[in-house]
Motif scaffolding. Structure first.
Motif, PDB file in Angstrom:
ATOM      1  N   ILE A  81       0.854  -1.196   0.000  1.00 18.20           N
ATOM      2  CA  ILE A  81       0.000   0.000   0.000  1.00 18.20           C
ATOM      3  C   ILE A  81       0.886   1.240   0.000  1.00 18.20           C
ATOM      4  O   ILE A  81       0.772   2.117  -0.857  1.00 18.20           O
ATOM      5  N   TRP A  82       1.815   1.255   0.954  1.00 19.40           N
ATOM      6  CA  TRP A  82       2.569   2.496   1.162  1.00 19.40           C
ATOM      7  C   TRP A  82       3.682   2.681   0.150  1.00 19.40           C
ATOM      8  O   TRP A  82       4.259   3.761   0.060  1.00 19.40           O
ATOM      9  N   GLY A  87      -0.573  -6.188   1.570  1.00 15.35           N
ATOM     10  CA  GLY A  87      -0.500  -6.132   0.102  1.00 15.35           C
ATOM     11  C   GLY A  87       0.569  -7.097  -0.390  1.00 15.35           C
ATOM     12  O   GLY A  87       0.810  -8.130   0.239  1.00 15.35           O
ATOM     13  N   ASN A  88       1.191  -6.758  -1.517  1.00 13.71           N
ATOM     14  CA  ASN A  88       2.198  -7.657  -2.121  1.00 13.71           C
ATOM     15  C   ASN A  88       1.616  -9.046  -2.349  1.00 13.71           C
ATOM     16  O   ASN A  88       2.301 -10.053  -2.163  1.00 13.71           O
ATOM     17  N   LYS A 138      -9.083  -6.443   3.102  1.00 10.96           N
ATOM     18  CA  LYS A 138      -9.450  -5.361   4.026  1.00 10.96           C
ATOM     19  C   LYS A 138      -8.227  -4.727   4.668  1.00 10.96           C
ATOM     20  O   LYS A 138      -8.271  -3.553   5.059  1.00 10.96           O
ATOM     21  N   ASP A 139      -7.147  -5.466   4.780  1.00 10.12           N
ATOM     22  CA  ASP A 139      -5.945  -4.910   5.417  1.00 10.12           C
ATOM     23  C   ASP A 139      -5.410  -3.707   4.651  1.00 10.12           C
ATOM     24  O   ASP A 139      -4.798  -2.806   5.230  1.00 10.12           O
ATOM     25  N   ARG A 140      -5.613  -3.714   3.349  1.00  8.27           N
ATOM     26  CA  ARG A 140      -5.120  -2.583   2.534  1.00  8.27           C
ATOM     27  C   ARG A 140      -5.811  -1.286   2.916  1.00  8.27           C
ATOM     28  O   ARG A 140      -5.171  -0.240   3.006  1.00  8.27           O
ATOM     29  N   GLY A 200      -6.582   3.020   0.365  1.00  6.81           N
ATOM     30  CA  GLY A 200      -5.715   1.837   0.469  1.00  6.81           C
ATOM     31  C   GLY A 200      -6.089   0.759  -0.532  1.00  6.81           C
ATOM     32  O   GLY A 200      -5.224   0.107  -1.125  1.00  6.81           O
ATOM     33  N   GLN A 201      -7.389   0.602  -0.734  1.00  4.12           N
ATOM     34  CA  GLN A 201      -7.840  -0.475  -1.629  1.00  4.12           C
ATOM     35  C   GLN A 201      -7.561  -0.186  -3.107  1.00  4.12           C
ATOM     36  O   GLN A 201      -7.550  -1.106  -3.928  1.00  4.12           O
TER      37      GLN A 201
END
Ligand code: F0G
Length: 446
Positions: A82-83, A104-105, A137-139, A239-240
Protein backbone atom coordinates in the motif's frame (compact mmCIF):
# COMPACT_ATOMS: atom_id res chain seq x y z
CA UNK A 1 20.97 1.96 -8.87
CA UNK A 2 17.92 0.60 -7.06
CA UNK A 3 19.06 2.01 -3.74
CA UNK A 4 19.56 5.35 -5.45
CA UNK A 5 16.06 5.18 -6.85
CA UNK A 6 14.62 4.51 -3.43
CA UNK A 7 16.51 7.43 -1.99
CA UNK A 8 15.23 9.58 -4.80
CA UNK A 9 11.82 8.29 -3.84
CA UNK A 10 12.26 9.66 -0.35
CA UNK A 11 13.05 12.97 -2.00
CA UNK A 12 9.88 12.74 -4.04
CA UNK A 13 7.94 12.10 -0.88
CA UNK A 14 9.48 15.08 0.88
CA UNK A 15 8.73 17.33 -2.06
CA UNK A 16 5.19 16.09 -1.92
CA UNK A 17 4.72 16.35 1.84
CA UNK A 18 3.01 19.68 1.56
CA UNK A 19 0.46 18.36 -0.91
CA UNK A 20 -2.98 19.38 0.17
CA UNK A 21 -5.39 16.51 -0.17
CA UNK A 22 -9.00 17.27 0.68
CA UNK A 23 -12.29 15.57 1.28
CA UNK A 24 -14.59 16.24 -1.65
CA UNK A 25 -18.25 15.37 -2.14
CA UNK A 26 -18.81 13.21 -5.19
CA UNK A 27 -22.26 14.76 -5.74
CA UNK A 28 -21.80 18.54 -5.28
CA UNK A 29 -17.95 18.75 -5.21
CA UNK A 30 -17.99 20.70 -1.95
CA UNK A 31 -14.61 20.42 -0.24
CA UNK A 32 -13.80 19.82 3.40
CA UNK A 33 -10.55 19.59 5.30
CA UNK A 34 -9.08 16.10 5.70
CA UNK A 35 -9.36 16.66 9.44
CA UNK A 36 -13.12 17.05 9.26
CA UNK A 37 -14.34 13.81 10.78
CA UNK A 38 -17.39 13.42 8.60
CA UNK A 39 -18.52 10.50 6.46
CA UNK A 40 -20.92 12.44 4.23
CA UNK A 41 -21.27 15.89 2.74
CA UNK A 42 -23.94 18.22 4.10
CA UNK A 43 -25.87 17.38 0.92
CA UNK A 44 -25.72 13.69 1.87
CA UNK A 45 -23.22 12.73 -0.86
CA UNK A 46 -20.32 10.34 -0.29
CA UNK A 47 -16.86 11.81 0.17
CA UNK A 48 -13.64 11.14 -1.70
CA UNK A 49 -10.13 11.86 -0.52
CA UNK A 50 -8.81 13.88 -3.46
CA UNK A 51 -5.17 14.63 -4.14
CA UNK A 52 -3.45 17.23 -6.25
CA UNK A 53 -2.36 14.96 -9.10
CA UNK A 54 -1.04 17.77 -11.27
CA UNK A 55 2.32 17.60 -9.49
CA UNK A 56 2.91 14.22 -11.15
CA UNK A 57 2.24 15.26 -14.70
CA UNK A 58 5.23 14.48 -16.90
CA UNK A 59 6.79 12.33 -14.17
CA UNK A 60 5.21 8.97 -14.98
CA UNK A 61 8.47 7.10 -15.60
CA UNK A 62 9.88 8.44 -12.35
CA UNK A 63 6.81 7.31 -10.41
CA UNK A 64 6.78 3.83 -11.96
CA UNK A 65 10.45 3.34 -11.20
CA UNK A 66 9.97 4.53 -7.65
CA UNK A 67 7.04 2.18 -6.97
CA UNK A 68 9.00 -0.76 -8.35
CA UNK A 69 12.29 0.06 -6.63
CA UNK A 70 10.72 0.24 -3.18
CA UNK A 71 10.07 -3.49 -3.28
CA UNK A 72 13.79 -3.99 -2.71
CA UNK A 73 13.97 -1.69 0.27
CA UNK A 74 13.92 -2.86 3.88
CA UNK A 75 11.80 -0.16 5.47
CA UNK A 76 8.20 -1.18 6.29
CA UNK A 77 6.72 1.77 4.41
CA UNK A 78 8.53 0.74 1.23
CA UNK A 79 7.78 -2.97 1.64
CA UNK A 80 4.06 -2.43 2.16
CA UNK A 81 2.07 -3.01 -1.03
CA UNK A 82 0.00 0.00 0.00
CA UNK A 83 2.57 2.50 1.16
CA UNK A 84 4.98 1.91 -1.70
CA UNK A 85 2.37 3.89 -3.63
CA UNK A 86 2.11 6.43 -0.82
CA UNK A 87 2.36 9.57 -2.93
CA UNK A 88 -1.03 8.61 -4.39
CA UNK A 89 -2.54 7.11 -1.21
CA UNK A 90 -2.16 9.58 1.63
CA UNK A 91 0.95 11.75 1.39
CA UNK A 92 -0.17 13.70 4.45
CA UNK A 93 0.99 10.90 6.74
CA UNK A 94 4.64 10.78 7.79
CA UNK A 95 6.43 7.44 7.55
CA UNK A 96 6.58 7.14 11.34
CA UNK A 97 2.79 7.49 11.50
CA UNK A 98 2.07 4.48 9.29
CA UNK A 99 0.56 1.49 11.06
CA UNK A 100 1.65 -1.16 8.63
CA UNK A 101 2.32 -4.87 8.49
CA UNK A 102 3.72 -4.76 4.97
CA UNK A 103 0.25 -5.75 3.80
CA UNK A 104 -0.50 -6.13 0.10
CA UNK A 105 2.20 -7.66 -2.12
CA UNK A 106 -0.28 -10.41 -2.90
CA UNK A 107 0.55 -12.97 -5.56
CA UNK A 108 -0.72 -13.20 -9.10
CA UNK A 109 -1.57 -16.74 -10.17
CA UNK A 110 -2.26 -18.49 -13.43
CA UNK A 111 -4.31 -21.53 -12.34
CA UNK A 112 -4.18 -24.43 -14.84
CA UNK A 113 -7.37 -26.27 -13.85
CA UNK A 114 -9.41 -23.09 -13.57
CA UNK A 115 -8.12 -21.88 -16.92
CA UNK A 116 -9.13 -25.23 -18.53
CA UNK A 117 -12.58 -24.91 -16.95
CA UNK A 118 -12.80 -21.45 -18.54
CA UNK A 119 -11.99 -22.92 -21.96
CA UNK A 120 -8.30 -21.99 -21.85
CA UNK A 121 -9.03 -18.35 -21.02
CA UNK A 122 -6.03 -16.20 -20.02
CA UNK A 123 -6.81 -14.95 -16.53
CA UNK A 124 -4.57 -13.91 -13.69
CA UNK A 125 -5.98 -14.37 -10.20
CA UNK A 126 -4.72 -11.82 -7.71
CA UNK A 127 -5.06 -13.42 -4.31
CA UNK A 128 -5.98 -10.88 -1.67
CA UNK A 129 -6.40 -13.70 0.84
CA UNK A 130 -2.63 -13.45 1.22
CA UNK A 131 -2.86 -10.29 3.29
CA UNK A 132 -1.96 -10.51 7.01
CA UNK A 133 -5.54 -11.12 8.20
CA UNK A 134 -6.52 -13.08 5.11
CA UNK A 135 -8.45 -10.54 3.05
CA UNK A 136 -8.08 -7.30 1.07
CA UNK A 137 -9.45 -5.36 4.03
CA UNK A 138 -5.94 -4.91 5.42
CA UNK A 139 -5.12 -2.58 2.53
CA UNK A 140 -7.86 -0.18 3.50
CA UNK A 141 -7.32 -0.66 7.19
CA UNK A 142 -3.66 0.34 7.28
CA UNK A 143 -4.72 3.70 5.84
CA UNK A 144 -7.91 4.27 7.82
CA UNK A 145 -6.36 3.10 11.09
CA UNK A 146 -3.22 5.23 10.64
CA UNK A 147 -5.47 8.20 10.01
CA UNK A 148 -7.70 7.34 12.99
CA UNK A 149 -4.61 7.21 15.21
CA UNK A 150 -3.41 10.56 13.91
CA UNK A 151 -6.86 11.96 14.71
CA UNK A 152 -6.65 10.51 18.22
CA UNK A 153 -9.68 8.22 17.80
CA UNK A 154 -11.11 7.06 21.12
CA UNK A 155 -12.81 3.93 19.80
CA UNK A 156 -12.88 2.39 16.35
CA UNK A 157 -15.95 0.54 15.15
CA UNK A 158 -17.30 -1.38 12.18
CA UNK A 159 -20.28 -3.43 11.16
CA UNK A 160 -19.06 -6.41 9.23
CA UNK A 161 -19.80 -9.62 7.42
CA UNK A 162 -16.54 -10.78 9.05
CA UNK A 163 -13.44 -9.74 7.16
CA UNK A 164 -13.58 -6.04 7.97
CA UNK A 165 -14.07 -7.07 11.58
CA UNK A 166 -10.91 -9.19 11.52
CA UNK A 167 -8.91 -6.36 9.95
CA UNK A 168 -10.27 -3.72 12.34
CA UNK A 169 -9.52 -5.94 15.33
CA UNK A 170 -6.01 -6.63 14.10
CA UNK A 171 -5.02 -3.09 13.19
CA UNK A 172 -6.69 -1.69 16.32
CA UNK A 173 -4.36 -3.91 18.28
CA UNK A 174 -1.42 -2.43 16.35
CA UNK A 175 -2.75 1.09 16.96
CA UNK A 176 -3.63 0.35 20.57
CA UNK A 177 -7.13 1.74 20.15
CA UNK A 178 -10.13 -0.16 21.58
CA UNK A 179 -12.19 -1.78 18.80
CA UNK A 180 -15.87 -2.64 18.67
CA UNK A 181 -17.13 -4.87 15.90
CA UNK A 182 -20.75 -5.66 15.09
CA UNK A 183 -21.45 -8.88 13.24
CA UNK A 184 -24.64 -10.67 12.35
CA UNK A 185 -25.37 -13.54 14.70
CA UNK A 186 -25.44 -16.80 12.77
CA UNK A 187 -24.28 -15.30 9.46
CA UNK A 188 -20.59 -14.81 10.02
CA UNK A 189 -18.00 -17.41 9.00
CA UNK A 190 -16.23 -19.05 11.92
CA UNK A 191 -12.66 -18.13 10.95
CA UNK A 192 -13.58 -14.45 10.96
CA UNK A 193 -15.32 -14.57 14.34
CA UNK A 194 -12.27 -16.39 15.70
CA UNK A 195 -9.96 -13.61 14.49
CA UNK A 196 -12.02 -10.82 16.04
CA UNK A 197 -12.10 -12.60 19.39
CA UNK A 198 -8.43 -13.54 19.25
CA UNK A 199 -7.24 -10.03 18.39
CA UNK A 200 -9.14 -8.62 21.37
CA UNK A 201 -12.01 -6.61 19.86
CA UNK A 202 -15.28 -6.16 21.71
CA UNK A 203 -17.26 -8.57 19.52
CA UNK A 204 -20.97 -7.79 19.40
CA UNK A 205 -23.31 -10.24 17.69
CA UNK A 206 -26.51 -8.52 16.72
CA UNK A 207 -29.85 -10.17 16.09
CA UNK A 208 -30.11 -8.79 12.60
CA UNK A 209 -28.26 -8.76 9.30
CA UNK A 210 -25.22 -6.76 8.13
CA UNK A 211 -27.34 -3.90 6.75
CA UNK A 212 -29.04 -3.50 10.14
CA UNK A 213 -25.68 -3.55 11.91
CA UNK A 214 -24.24 -0.87 9.63
CA UNK A 215 -27.29 1.33 10.15
CA UNK A 216 -26.84 1.05 13.91
CA UNK A 217 -23.13 1.91 13.64
CA UNK A 218 -23.83 5.00 11.54
CA UNK A 219 -26.65 6.14 13.80
CA UNK A 220 -24.71 5.74 17.03
CA UNK A 221 -21.28 7.00 16.01
CA UNK A 222 -21.74 10.59 17.12
CA UNK A 223 -23.41 9.88 20.46
CA UNK A 224 -20.80 7.25 21.37
CA UNK A 225 -17.76 9.00 19.89
CA UNK A 226 -16.92 6.17 17.49
CA UNK A 227 -14.62 6.35 14.49
CA UNK A 228 -16.24 4.25 11.76
CA UNK A 229 -13.91 2.04 9.72
CA UNK A 230 -16.39 0.63 7.24
CA UNK A 231 -15.73 1.39 3.58
CA UNK A 232 -17.95 4.49 3.82
CA UNK A 233 -14.80 5.90 5.45
CA UNK A 234 -13.05 7.32 2.36
CA UNK A 235 -9.56 6.63 3.74
CA UNK A 236 -10.28 2.90 3.45
CA UNK A 237 -10.75 3.20 -0.29
CA UNK A 238 -7.44 5.02 -0.73
CA UNK A 239 -5.71 1.84 0.47
CA UNK A 240 -7.84 -0.48 -1.63
CA UNK A 241 -6.89 1.40 -4.80
CA UNK A 242 -3.51 -0.28 -4.57
CA UNK A 243 -4.98 -3.66 -5.60
CA UNK A 244 -5.25 -2.14 -9.08
CA UNK A 245 -1.86 -0.47 -9.11
CA UNK A 246 -0.11 -3.57 -7.82
CA UNK A 247 -1.72 -5.68 -10.54
CA UNK A 248 -0.80 -3.10 -13.20
CA UNK A 249 2.76 -2.86 -11.91
CA UNK A 250 2.97 -6.66 -12.09
CA UNK A 251 1.80 -6.45 -15.72
CA UNK A 252 4.39 -3.72 -16.44
CA UNK A 253 1.45 -1.33 -16.73
CA UNK A 254 0.08 -3.22 -19.74
CA UNK A 255 -3.62 -2.87 -19.16
CA UNK A 256 -5.78 -6.03 -19.26
CA UNK A 257 -9.17 -5.94 -20.97
CA UNK A 258 -11.10 -6.80 -17.83
CA UNK A 259 -10.86 -6.64 -14.08
CA UNK A 260 -13.32 -8.93 -12.36
CA UNK A 261 -14.27 -8.44 -8.71
CA UNK A 262 -17.01 -9.61 -6.33
CA UNK A 263 -19.33 -6.85 -5.14
CA UNK A 264 -20.91 -6.50 -1.69
CA UNK A 265 -20.75 -3.11 -0.02
CA UNK A 266 -19.04 -1.97 -3.25
CA UNK A 267 -15.91 -0.55 -1.61
CA UNK A 268 -13.59 -2.30 -4.03
CA UNK A 269 -15.71 -1.37 -7.01
CA UNK A 270 -15.49 2.25 -5.90
CA UNK A 271 -11.78 2.12 -5.10
CA UNK A 272 -10.91 0.39 -8.38
CA UNK A 273 -12.69 3.05 -10.40
CA UNK A 274 -10.89 5.81 -8.50
CA UNK A 275 -7.52 4.07 -8.94
CA UNK A 276 -8.11 3.86 -12.67
CA UNK A 277 -9.32 7.45 -12.96
CA UNK A 278 -6.22 8.66 -11.16
CA UNK A 279 -3.89 6.39 -13.16
CA UNK A 280 -5.42 7.70 -16.37
CA UNK A 281 -5.24 11.32 -15.25
CA UNK A 282 -1.56 11.05 -14.32
CA UNK A 283 -0.76 9.06 -17.45
CA UNK A 284 0.27 5.80 -15.75
CA UNK A 285 -2.12 4.10 -18.18
CA UNK A 286 -3.43 5.20 -21.55
CA UNK A 287 -6.33 2.77 -21.79
CA UNK A 288 -8.90 1.85 -19.14
CA UNK A 289 -9.81 -1.80 -18.44
CA UNK A 290 -13.48 -2.68 -18.07
CA UNK A 291 -14.70 -3.59 -14.59
CA UNK A 292 -16.94 -6.61 -14.19
CA UNK A 293 -18.62 -6.65 -10.79
CA UNK A 294 -20.12 -9.95 -9.70
CA UNK A 295 -22.75 -10.26 -7.00
CA UNK A 296 -24.41 -13.28 -5.46
CA UNK A 297 -27.91 -13.71 -6.92
CA UNK A 298 -29.46 -13.55 -3.44
CA UNK A 299 -27.68 -10.28 -2.68
CA UNK A 300 -27.65 -8.49 -6.01
CA UNK A 301 -29.15 -5.00 -5.66
CA UNK A 302 -26.35 -3.46 -7.72
CA UNK A 303 -26.74 -6.00 -10.54
CA UNK A 304 -30.48 -5.33 -10.51
CA UNK A 305 -29.88 -1.58 -10.54
CA UNK A 306 -27.45 -1.92 -13.45
CA UNK A 307 -30.05 -3.88 -15.43
CA UNK A 308 -32.72 -1.29 -14.57
CA UNK A 309 -30.81 1.79 -15.77
CA UNK A 310 -29.29 2.53 -12.36
CA UNK A 311 -32.45 2.55 -10.35
CA UNK A 312 -31.34 2.39 -6.70
CA UNK A 313 -32.33 -1.04 -5.37
CA UNK A 314 -32.33 -2.40 -1.81
CA UNK A 315 -32.92 -6.09 -1.11
CA UNK A 316 -33.03 -8.44 1.87
CA UNK A 317 -29.87 -10.40 1.23
CA UNK A 318 -29.33 -14.14 1.45
CA UNK A 319 -26.41 -16.15 0.08
CA UNK A 320 -23.96 -18.83 1.17
CA UNK A 321 -21.24 -16.30 0.34
CA UNK A 322 -21.78 -14.56 3.68
CA UNK A 323 -19.02 -12.00 3.03
CA UNK A 324 -21.22 -10.39 0.36
CA UNK A 325 -24.57 -10.96 2.07
CA UNK A 326 -25.40 -7.25 1.73
CA UNK A 327 -28.68 -5.78 0.51
CA UNK A 328 -28.05 -2.02 0.79
CA UNK A 329 -24.49 -1.25 -0.36
CA UNK A 330 -23.26 1.97 1.16
CA UNK A 331 -20.92 2.91 -1.71
CA UNK A 332 -23.60 2.73 -4.40
CA UNK A 333 -22.99 6.17 -5.97
CA UNK A 334 -19.22 5.78 -6.11
CA UNK A 335 -19.65 2.32 -7.61
CA UNK A 336 -21.95 3.66 -10.33
CA UNK A 337 -19.25 6.22 -11.15
CA UNK A 338 -16.71 3.38 -11.47
CA UNK A 339 -18.89 1.33 -13.79
CA UNK A 340 -19.61 4.36 -15.96
CA UNK A 341 -15.94 5.40 -16.12
CA UNK A 342 -14.77 1.92 -17.08
CA UNK A 343 -17.68 1.01 -19.33
CA UNK A 344 -18.12 -1.82 -16.88
CA UNK A 345 -20.78 -4.44 -16.30
CA UNK A 346 -22.52 -5.87 -13.26
CA UNK A 347 -23.99 -9.33 -13.09
CA UNK A 348 -24.94 -11.98 -10.57
CA UNK A 349 -24.28 -15.69 -10.10
CA UNK A 350 -26.19 -18.27 -8.09
CA UNK A 351 -24.88 -19.89 -4.94
CA UNK A 352 -24.58 -23.14 -6.92
CA UNK A 353 -22.41 -21.38 -9.51
CA UNK A 354 -20.30 -19.81 -6.76
CA UNK A 355 -19.69 -23.09 -4.96
CA UNK A 356 -18.95 -25.05 -8.14
CA UNK A 357 -16.50 -22.32 -9.23
CA UNK A 358 -14.96 -22.48 -5.78
CA UNK A 359 -14.47 -26.25 -6.11
CA UNK A 360 -12.53 -25.65 -9.34
CA UNK A 361 -10.47 -22.71 -8.03
CA UNK A 362 -9.71 -24.61 -4.81
CA UNK A 363 -8.61 -27.67 -6.78
CA UNK A 364 -5.71 -25.62 -8.16
CA UNK A 365 -4.27 -25.87 -4.68
CA UNK A 366 -4.54 -22.40 -3.17
CA UNK A 367 -8.27 -21.77 -2.91
CA UNK A 368 -10.42 -18.97 -1.59
CA UNK A 369 -13.56 -18.30 0.41
CA UNK A 370 -17.00 -18.49 -1.29
CA UNK A 371 -17.49 -14.74 -1.95
CA UNK A 372 -14.09 -14.58 -3.65
CA UNK A 373 -15.09 -17.27 -6.09
CA UNK A 374 -17.99 -15.17 -7.34
CA UNK A 375 -15.33 -13.60 -9.57
CA UNK A 376 -14.49 -16.97 -11.17
CA UNK A 377 -18.17 -17.87 -11.50
CA UNK A 378 -18.88 -14.46 -13.04
CA UNK A 379 -16.01 -14.82 -15.47
CA UNK A 380 -17.43 -18.17 -16.58
CA UNK A 381 -20.85 -16.62 -17.06
CA UNK A 382 -19.56 -13.60 -19.01
CA UNK A 383 -17.44 -15.86 -21.25
CA UNK A 384 -20.46 -18.08 -21.88
CA UNK A 385 -22.68 -15.14 -22.75
CA UNK A 386 -19.96 -13.81 -25.07
CA UNK A 387 -19.57 -10.46 -23.30
CA UNK A 388 -15.98 -11.36 -22.50
CA UNK A 389 -14.20 -12.70 -25.60
CA UNK A 390 -11.92 -15.75 -25.45
CA UNK A 391 -8.95 -13.77 -26.77
CA UNK A 392 -9.25 -11.02 -24.14
CA UNK A 393 -7.19 -10.86 -20.97
CA UNK A 394 -8.51 -10.51 -17.44
CA UNK A 395 -7.35 -10.05 -13.89
CA UNK A 396 -9.76 -11.54 -11.36
CA UNK A 397 -9.61 -10.75 -7.68
CA UNK A 398 -9.84 -13.47 -5.05
CA UNK A 399 -10.79 -11.41 -2.04
CA UNK A 400 -10.44 -13.77 0.94
CA UNK A 401 -8.57 -16.83 2.20
CA UNK A 402 -9.96 -20.37 1.91
CA UNK A 403 -9.70 -20.93 5.66
CA UNK A 404 -12.01 -18.05 6.51
CA UNK A 405 -15.04 -20.27 5.97
CA UNK A 406 -14.17 -23.94 6.43
CA UNK A 407 -17.81 -24.88 7.02
CA UNK A 408 -18.80 -23.93 3.46
CA UNK A 409 -15.92 -25.91 1.96
CA UNK A 410 -16.37 -29.04 4.06
CA UNK A 411 -20.15 -28.82 3.60
CA UNK A 412 -19.76 -28.77 -0.19
CA UNK A 413 -17.37 -31.70 -0.30
CA UNK A 414 -19.48 -33.68 2.14
CA UNK A 415 -22.68 -32.95 0.18
CA UNK A 416 -24.43 -31.47 3.21
CA UNK A 417 -25.12 -27.90 2.09
CA UNK A 418 -28.74 -26.85 2.28
CA UNK A 419 -30.43 -26.61 -1.15
CA UNK A 420 -27.13 -27.05 -3.01
CA UNK A 421 -25.73 -29.93 -5.08
CA UNK A 422 -22.09 -30.95 -4.88
CA UNK A 423 -21.24 -32.16 -8.41
CA UNK A 424 -17.53 -31.53 -7.90
CA UNK A 425 -17.27 -32.95 -4.38
CA UNK A 426 -14.06 -34.52 -3.19
CA UNK A 427 -15.87 -36.66 -0.65
CA UNK A 428 -13.99 -37.63 2.49
CA UNK A 429 -13.82 -41.42 2.99
CA UNK A 430 -13.93 -43.28 6.27
CA UNK A 431 -12.13 -46.61 6.45
CA UNK A 432 -11.07 -49.25 8.93
CA UNK A 433 -7.37 -49.00 9.72
CA UNK A 434 -6.31 -51.86 7.39
CA UNK A 435 -4.03 -52.12 4.36
CA UNK A 436 -6.86 -53.55 2.27
CA UNK A 437 -9.21 -50.70 3.07
CA UNK A 438 -6.53 -48.13 2.30
CA UNK A 439 -5.67 -49.85 -1.00
CA UNK A 440 -9.38 -49.89 -1.92
CA UNK A 441 -9.72 -46.17 -1.14
CA UNK A 442 -6.68 -45.44 -3.31
CA UNK A 443 -8.02 -47.54 -6.18
CA UNK A 444 -11.32 -45.65 -6.07
CA UNK A 445 -9.55 -42.29 -6.13
CA UNK A 446 -7.40 -43.08 -9.18
N1 F0G B 1 -15.13 -10.55 -0.75
C1 F0G B 1 -14.92 -10.69 0.56
C2 F0G B 1 -14.14 -11.86 1.02
C3 F0G B 1 -15.42 -9.73 1.48
O1 F0G B 1 -15.19 -9.88 2.77
C4 F0G B 1 -16.18 -8.65 0.99
C5 F0G B 1 -16.74 -7.65 1.88
C6 F0G B 1 -16.36 -8.56 -0.39
C7 F0G B 1 -15.84 -9.51 -1.23
C8 F0G B 1 -17.11 -7.43 -0.98
O2 F0G B 1 -16.32 -6.31 -1.06
O3 F0G B 1 -17.76 -4.65 0.06
O4 F0G B 1 -15.80 -3.97 -1.30
O5 F0G B 1 -17.83 -4.89 -2.37
N2 F0G B 1 -16.78 -7.76 3.13
C9 F0G B 1 -17.20 -6.71 4.06
C10 F0G B 1 -16.92 -7.10 5.48
C11 F0G B 1 -18.49 -6.11 3.80
O6 F0G B 1 -17.60 -6.61 6.40
O7 F0G B 1 -16.00 -7.87 5.70
P1 F0G B 1 -16.96 -4.86 -1.18
Amino acid sequence: MLVRSVLEGRELLKRNMNSNSQLQCIACQHEYSLDDQRLNCDCGGLLDVVHDLSIWSGRVAELKELFRARRNSDTPADRSGIWRFRELVLPELREDELLTRCEGNTRHYRFAKTSDWLGGFDVIFKHEGENPTGSFKDRGMTVAMSWAKRQKAKYVVCASTGNTAAAVASYASLADIPAIILISEGNTALGKVAQSLAYGALTVKIRGDFDTALKLVLESREQLGLTVLNSVNPFRLEGQKTIIWEALDFLNWEVPDWIVVPGGNLGNTSAFGKALMEAKEIGLISKVPRLAVIQAAGAAPFAQGFAAGWQHEIVTADTIATAIRIGNPVNWDKAVRSIKFTNGVVTSVTDQEIMDAKAIVDSDGVGAEPASCASAAGLKKLLTTGLIKPEERAVAILTGHLLKDPAATVGYHSGTLDKLESPLANQPVVIDPTLEALALALAKKS
